[in-house]
Structures are given as C-alpha cells and as structure tokens.
Design a protein around this motif. Sequence first.
Motif, PDB file in Angstrom:
ATOM      1  N   ASP A  83     -13.170  39.085  24.939  1.00  0.00           N
ATOM      2  CA  ASP A  83     -13.258  38.166  26.076  1.00  0.00           C
ATOM      3  C   ASP A  83     -13.988  38.787  27.250  1.00  0.00           C
ATOM      4  O   ASP A  83     -13.765  38.401  28.405  1.00  0.00           O
ATOM      5  CB  ASP A  83     -11.857  37.734  26.508  1.00  0.00           C
ATOM      6  CG  ASP A  83     -11.161  36.925  25.425  1.00  0.00           C
ATOM      7  OD1 ASP A  83     -11.841  36.142  24.748  1.00  0.00           O
ATOM      8  OD2 ASP A  83      -9.943  37.088  25.246  1.00  0.00           O
ATOM      9  N   ALA A  86     -15.058  36.895  30.569  1.00  0.00           N
ATOM     10  CA  ALA A  86     -14.450  35.564  30.648  1.00  0.00           C
ATOM     11  C   ALA A  86     -13.604  35.440  31.913  1.00  0.00           C
ATOM     12  O   ALA A  86     -13.039  36.409  32.414  1.00  0.00           O
ATOM     13  CB  ALA A  86     -13.578  35.307  29.427  1.00  0.00           C
ATOM     14  N   ALA A  92     -12.812  31.051  26.222  1.00  0.00           N
ATOM     15  CA  ALA A  92     -13.713  32.199  26.062  1.00  0.00           C
ATOM     16  C   ALA A  92     -15.132  31.881  26.497  1.00  0.00           C
ATOM     17  O   ALA A  92     -15.883  32.766  26.874  1.00  0.00           O
ATOM     18  CB  ALA A  92     -13.698  32.676  24.613  1.00  0.00           C
ATOM     19  N   ARG A  95     -17.478  31.886  31.649  1.00  0.00           N
ATOM     20  CA  ARG A  95     -17.786  33.239  32.052  1.00  0.00           C
ATOM     21  C   ARG A  95     -17.720  33.392  33.568  1.00  0.00           C
ATOM     22  O   ARG A  95     -18.121  32.515  34.311  1.00  0.00           O
ATOM     23  CB  ARG A  95     -19.199  33.629  31.573  1.00  0.00           C
ATOM     24  CG  ARG A  95     -19.338  33.592  30.047  1.00  0.00           C
ATOM     25  CD  ARG A  95     -18.528  34.693  29.387  1.00  0.00           C
ATOM     26  NE  ARG A  95     -18.220  34.383  28.000  1.00  0.00           N
ATOM     27  CZ  ARG A  95     -17.386  35.086  27.263  1.00  0.00           C
ATOM     28  NH1 ARG A  95     -16.759  36.104  27.755  1.00  0.00           N
ATOM     29  NH2 ARG A  95     -17.159  34.744  26.020  1.00  0.00           N
ATOM     30  N   ASP A 106     -21.382  38.692  27.372  1.00  0.00           N
ATOM     31  CA  ASP A 106     -20.094  38.552  26.707  1.00  0.00           C
ATOM     32  C   ASP A 106     -19.991  39.536  25.549  1.00  0.00           C
ATOM     33  O   ASP A 106     -20.976  40.156  25.148  1.00  0.00           O
ATOM     34  CB  ASP A 106     -19.891  37.111  26.225  1.00  0.00           C
ATOM     35  CG  ASP A 106     -20.874  36.731  25.143  1.00  0.00           C
ATOM     36  OD1 ASP A 106     -20.590  37.013  23.969  1.00  0.00           O
ATOM     37  OD2 ASP A 106     -21.933  36.165  25.464  1.00  0.00           O
TER      38      ASP A 106
END
Length: 275
Positions: A83, A86, A92, A95, A106
């Motif tokens: 994650d 996040a 997930a 962002r 990510d």
Amino acid sequence: MTDPPPAPYPRRSVLDTLGVSVVRIRVLVVDDHRIFAESLAAALAAEPDVDVSAAGSGPAALRCLDRAAAEGRRYDVLLVDADLGALPGAPAVARAVPDNGEAVVDGISLVAGVREARPAVRSIVLAEKDDPHRAALALQAGASGWVAKDCSLQRLLAVIRGVLRDETHLPPALLTGVLRELTAARKHRTESEQLVESLTPREREVLRCMVAGLGRKAVAERLFLSPHTVRTHMQNVLGKLGVHSTLAAVALARRAGVGPAELAGDVVERGGQLA
C-alpha cells in the motif's frame, strides 16, 4: 534538497569479532509507515548475515538503489509495502498527494520498475491482508514473494533467503486464488492478441497511434492520411476489437502487448477522441 544516505542499522556480530567472513544479504525496506519500517529494519539487522536500510517512499527507494549501485554495494532484496503511497483508510488505488513535489510511486509500480532496471534485485511485497488479485499483479510485475506484514521474523527471513535461490513464495491460502487470477489474465491476453491480429497493417499503425494518445488530426499528419481516412480506420479498429471507445481500444491493445507509436517531431494535438 538531496536525501542523506539511508542510515543502515550497524552492528558487529560474533562472527565479525572472530574474523569469520560472512556473506551478507543487503535488504532495503520501503514503507511510508515510519514506525513499521524502522522496527522491521531493526529486527532484521539483528541477524548476522543481513545489512538493512529503510526508505520512506518509492522515489527515495530508487535513489537508494542508484546510490548503492554507484558505490558498488547493490541491494539484494527489496521489501515493499503493498500500500505504498496510499491514503490512510482509503482503497489501494487512492494515492496520497505529496507536498514535496515528488511523483507518487505505488508498491507494485516500484516492483515493476526495479525488475526492469535492476533484474538482479529480488522484490518481496509486504501486505496487511491477503488479496489474490493484487498478489497476482505483484507477481506479474516481477515480485518474487507476497508476505503478510504480521508474519513472524523467521518466516520473513526464510522468504528472503528463498527468493535469492530464485524461489517464489506465496501464502498457501492465496495459491488457488492467484493461479485463477493469472489464468484469467493469460486468457484475456490471448483473446486480445487474436483480436489485434485481425487488424490490417494500417489499422495496427492507427491503433499504436491511439495508444500513444494521438488524436485524429495528429494521426493523419503522422501517417500522411486525410482525417476522413483516419476516422474510417479508427471506426474499423473499434469494430474489429469489439469496443465502443478509444479508451477501451487502448486498454485492449495494452493487454495484447501493443506499445505506443514512437513520436518523432512536434505533435500538438493529443488525447483526441473519436466523435
């Protein structure tokens, strides 16, 4: 402002004091939860054959990798938060927006980038919960393992040493789901490839331009065709691929492995859509 070198967690083992040479595993923990990252790094550093550092973001991890490679001390294993980047409590895909001007990277994108740029580095994804779909995406991106964040230290060490022997590690409860996801992804890719193969060479050129984000006018200029002819080709592409929009055609093309046309020269119109 440049980052200071990541502080490793130094310690001298009994083997060091006895003058015994130990082949160490260099590990980089990448997690934007500082307490977790530092705690995990400290726990791993207690092992006599592990040297560990921590990075708090994808860009910071990439800088650590570049710096280490330049100094001739490359990392062996990345432990990457699934994650990474996040928003707390959000899905997930949501962002965080950084306030330092850096791009958000990510976890799975980081794994894919490292796999492409530094194939010798093994990546293990650390996840708070089992998710067959995301685990499959991680494996497709190049990860060698998917491990629960709450697993024991001995389990994590076993996975770290295993991936360095080219093993792939997944929790047993995820195996069936991941295999199902990978099989479905392979089927979709095969179907997409067959649809793309039905296009004429000119239509494939047009599709590659669409993947590059070119609008009708820009495609016409690039391929020396009239906008009307390009419109006809685009309509044919959509029809043969069985989709109703440029975005859907581009998504299908990417599943089939179709890359964008190489852009040469100045193209001013981008992102145009079929009217």
